[in-house]
Enzyme design. Structure first.
Site, PDB file in Angstrom:
ATOM      1  NE  ARG B 295      -1.921   2.054   3.357  1.00 25.86           N
ATOM      2  CZ  ARG B 295      -1.761   2.123   4.748  1.00 25.86           C
ATOM      3  NH1 ARG B 295      -2.376   0.988   5.326  1.00 25.86           N
ATOM      4  NH2 ARG B 295      -0.949   2.807   5.426  1.00 25.86           N
ATOM      5  CG  HIS B 299      -6.487   2.812   6.135  1.00 28.23           C
ATOM      6  ND1 HIS B 299      -6.989   1.646   5.556  1.00 28.23           N
ATOM      7  CD2 HIS B 299      -7.888   3.515   6.342  1.00 28.23           C
ATOM      8  CE1 HIS B 299      -8.129   1.394   5.956  1.00 28.23           C
ATOM      9  NE2 HIS B 299      -8.782   2.413   6.482  1.00 28.23           N
ATOM     10  CE1 TYR B 308       1.186   3.606   8.531  1.00 20.98           C
ATOM     11  CE2 TYR B 308       0.254   5.418   9.514  1.00 20.98           C
ATOM     12  CZ  TYR B 308       0.157   4.431   8.456  1.00 20.98           C
ATOM     13  OH  TYR B 308      -0.780   4.346   7.509  1.00 20.98           O
TER      14      TYR B 308
END
Lengths: 324, 406
Positions: B295, B299, B308
């Protein structure tokens, strides 16, 4: 007409619909060879084969999750949850998936299925074989919630539920599975969803009850009659959608209202009934609406007879409406 | 059924002891060839990141190869534009696809028109490949009047009944058992339908993964369970999601064949899915596929992945770009050139622009759709609530019109 118990009427309805519609499939834990722990599905696998009545792995979320898939595909699944107390692993599948499918897909996909489950106390079942969880489902848009109180209604309402185009929670009061025998019409017998019934006519007070509480209220009405009070009992039969006119007409006639349910008192379905009566018929009331319910406790084992509303508690509830 | 005996080996006894004592629905025995767990973790690859043929060519005809490429380019442009629209405040939310085009298109292309697809968040490409128009997709994202779900769902929750592309919820993993249930239904009805159920790596931790995998294997459902392992579930990396060596090997414990495939290699994904679909259609039961992909963006439009993860990781995966990989392959085969590329890019940009313009001009869904489709019919309670809604709207309109103009 054949004399049947409530559980036999459930079995009769399942067989009737499975003969009529080959899209109807029945499955769940122990429903196949054994015929269900209460024998609701007895003989189905023998008659309809293992593709239409089958045992599942022990997973409520899997049972309801796959039922959703089957309903989407075009079957009419009737999953059984062995006891309503065990339904919580499937709660997400019911609330987030089955209940919302039609709405969230703009009507493209639907989820016609009947989730059958024995519910309620009075069989010495302790915390986990006694609960009345109907309010959770009544609070979820997209579900219909149906609860029979007699063998004839069990058959007629179950057939109507199976033919319904949307998910139906069909909650069976297991306490009266075998205690009540009644003549049940053979063959086709449909009791429409959304229509309640007057169990007993009266003129002084209305008692609203469903499931196993209907019989308790009939006993209470007898006790009240000895005190010279004429009690009318209304059984809504379907909690969602509710037959409001039947209830309101009765309360407007009698001027008093007692709501009886065995679930915990706070936020139980009876609270909704009380709210409807207060909102729409308060000008007819001669006294407060009284709730007779279970306690706000987990369901007890030894003291279950104290937890469950009985005829004397219902009678006291009726008396309260006259003391105001 | 094996029962524990005194002479049984300790391990075997422990295994059988966990089985329920009462006989349950007799599972059909699992397919003969469940691959050994560790050896099979190798990644099935057809094209190298440079677009060279390094594995078994699935032998797709040239026009099909070009179709796959065009679909990938289309969804990439669609995805890019929708994220821009979100940043401009013209769409409320968006879950970007960038980097996962091959995993979705390769798998969706292996399904027949009568087959069913149960998507997760990032499978818009499967809907579009199966016939969802750009207008319909954008109407869903904007929640406009022509939205198939009538503006009721957040963006990226497409539905397309004609293509058997099923409406999804935002709850992770619930669609896995739906896919299995639909496949069980197909088998019960005697249809040759195969069902494709998508999930992400995060979903493999959900209870519905276990239930779905178990039911699929026990009933030998004609289903392909396809995990897009993009390695991140919002901010949680795969190593914190599962201690399993791979996701694929989880299937082994359920008695289900599985494969692990390079998810950025559209031909490998196609080949693996095709084999699984054929297996299911033959009546040989389910297959689990893990497509290893990445990805590359957050998100969703609400997520900032720099909080992160190390962006160096993203740079590595940019070099494994799935669209670029197929383009190089097509060029080397003489099926693609700069002129065709330019024409395609222009055509898609124009189509997306036109669709945006058309849909954006649409009104919101009718207020009545607030209460319709809860059930097949309006209940008396919903009729009452609808009357109340209309009265409120009338009062609001009357209030504005009748207000003192100064």
């Amino acid at each position: 007409m054949t004399v049947m118990t409530l559980i036999q009427a459930v079995n009769d309805a399942l067989k009737h619909e499975m003969r009529r519609d080959d899209r109807v499939v029945v499955f769940g834990e122990d429903v196949g060879v054994k015929g269900g722990v209460f024998l609701a599905t007895e003989g189905l696998q023998a008659e309809f084969g293992k593709d239409r009545c089958f045992d599942t792995p022990l997973s409520e979320c899997g049972i309801i999750g796959t039922a959703v898939g089957m309903a989407l595909y075009g079957l009419r699944p009737i999953p059984e949850i062995q006891f309503l107390d065990f339904i919580y692993p499937a709660f997400d599948q019911i609330v987030s998936e089955a209940a919302k499918m039609r709405y969230r897909s703009g009507g493209e996909y639907t989820c016609p299925m009947v989730i059958r489950s024995p519910y309620g106390g009075g069989i010495k079942g302790g915390h986990y074989h006694s609960q009345s969880a109907e309010a959770y489902f009544c609070h979820t848009p997209g579900l219909k919630v149906v609860i029979p109180s007699t063998p004839a209604d069990a058959k007629g309402l179950l057939i109507a539920s199976i033919r319904d185009e949307d998910p139906v929670m069909f909650l069976e009061p297991k306490r009266i599975y075998r205690t009540l025998k009644q003549e049940v019409p053979e063959g086709e017998h449909v009791v429409p969803i959304g229509k309640g019934r007057i169990v007993r006519e009266g003129k002084d007070a209305t008692v609203i009850a469903y499931g196993a509480m209907v019989g308790i209220c009939e006993q209470a009405a007898e006790l009240a009659a000895k005190e010279g009070r004429s009690v009318e009992i209304v059984d809504p039969r379907t909690l969602v959608p509710l037959d409001e006119p039947l209830i309101l007409d009765s309360v407007r006639k009698t001027g008093r209202c007692v709501v009886v349910y065995e679930a915990p008192r706070t936020c139980g379905y009876g609270a909704e009934l009380a709210a409807i009566v207060a909102e729409k018929a308060i000008e007819y009331l001669e006294g407060p609406i009284v709730r007779v319910a279970g306690f706000d406790t987990p369901f007890p084992y030894t003291l279950d007879n104290l937890y469950m509303p009985d005829a004397r508690r219902v009678l006291r509830g009726i008396q309260k409406t006259f003391q105001w | 059924m094996t029962r524990p005996t005194r002479s049984a080996k300790k391990g075997a006894a422990a295994r059988t002891a966990r089985k329920p004592a009462a006989p349950r629905a007799r599972p059909v025995p699992p397919a003969a060839s469940v691959p050994p767990p560790h050896g099979a973790a190798a990644l099935l690859t057809v094209l190298s990141p440079e677009g060279e043929l390094v594995g078994k060519d699935p032998g797709l005809p040239p026009e099909r190869l070009v179709f796959l490429y065009e679909q990938m380019v289309q969804v990439r442009e669609f995805d890019r534009r929708m994220l821009v629209l979100q940043r401009q405040g013209r769409i409320g939310f968006y879950g970007p696809i960038l980097g996962q085009e091959a995993a979705t298109i390769g798998s969706a292309a292996a399904m027949g028109p009568g087959d069913w697809v149960f998507p997760a968040l990032r499978e818009a490409a499967a809907a579009i490949l199966r016939g969802l128009s750009l207008d319909a997709a954008i109407a869903q994202l904007m929640g406009k009047a022509s939205d198939r779900c009538k503006g009721r769902q957040m963006p990226c929750h497409y539905t397309h009944k004609e293509a058997h592309y099923v409406s999804m919820s935002s709850v992770i993993g619930t669609q896995i058992s739906h896919a299995v249930g639909a496949a069980m239904a197909a088998r019960i009805r005697g249809d040759d339908t195969v069902v494709l159920g998508y999930m992400g790596d995060g979903a493999t931790s959900a209870n519905d993964f276990h239930a779905g995998m178990n039911f699929a294997a026990v009933y030998r459902a004609p289903v392909v369970l396809f995990c897009q392992n993009n390695q991140w579930a919002i901010s949680v990396p795969l190593r914190q999601q599962s201690a399993s060596e791979t996701i694929a090997i989880k299937a082994s414990a359920y008695g289900m064949p599985y494969a692990r495939v390079d998810g950025n290699d559209v031909l490998a994904v196609y080949a693996a899915t095709r084999a699984a679909v054929e297996r299911a259609r033959r009546g040989d039961g389910p297959t689990f596929l893990e497509a290893l992909t990445y990805r590359r963006l957050g998100h969703s439009s609400s997520d900032d992945p720099t909080r992160y993860r190390d962006e160096a990781e993203v740079r590595v995966w940019e070099k494994r770009d799935p669209v670029e990989r197929l383009r190089r392959f097509l060029r080397a085969r003489g099926l693609w050139n700069d002129r065709r590329e330019q024409e395609l890019q222009e055509r898609i940009a124009n189509e997306v622009n036109a669709a945006i313009a058309r849909v954006e001009a649409e009104p919101d869904p009718d207020p009545d759709t607030l209460v319709t489709d809860v059930h097949a019919e309006l209940t008396p309670q919903l009729r009452e609530q609808l009357a109340d809604l209309r009265a409120n709207l009338d009062a609001a309109r009357g209030g504005r019109e009748g207000a003192f103009p100064l």
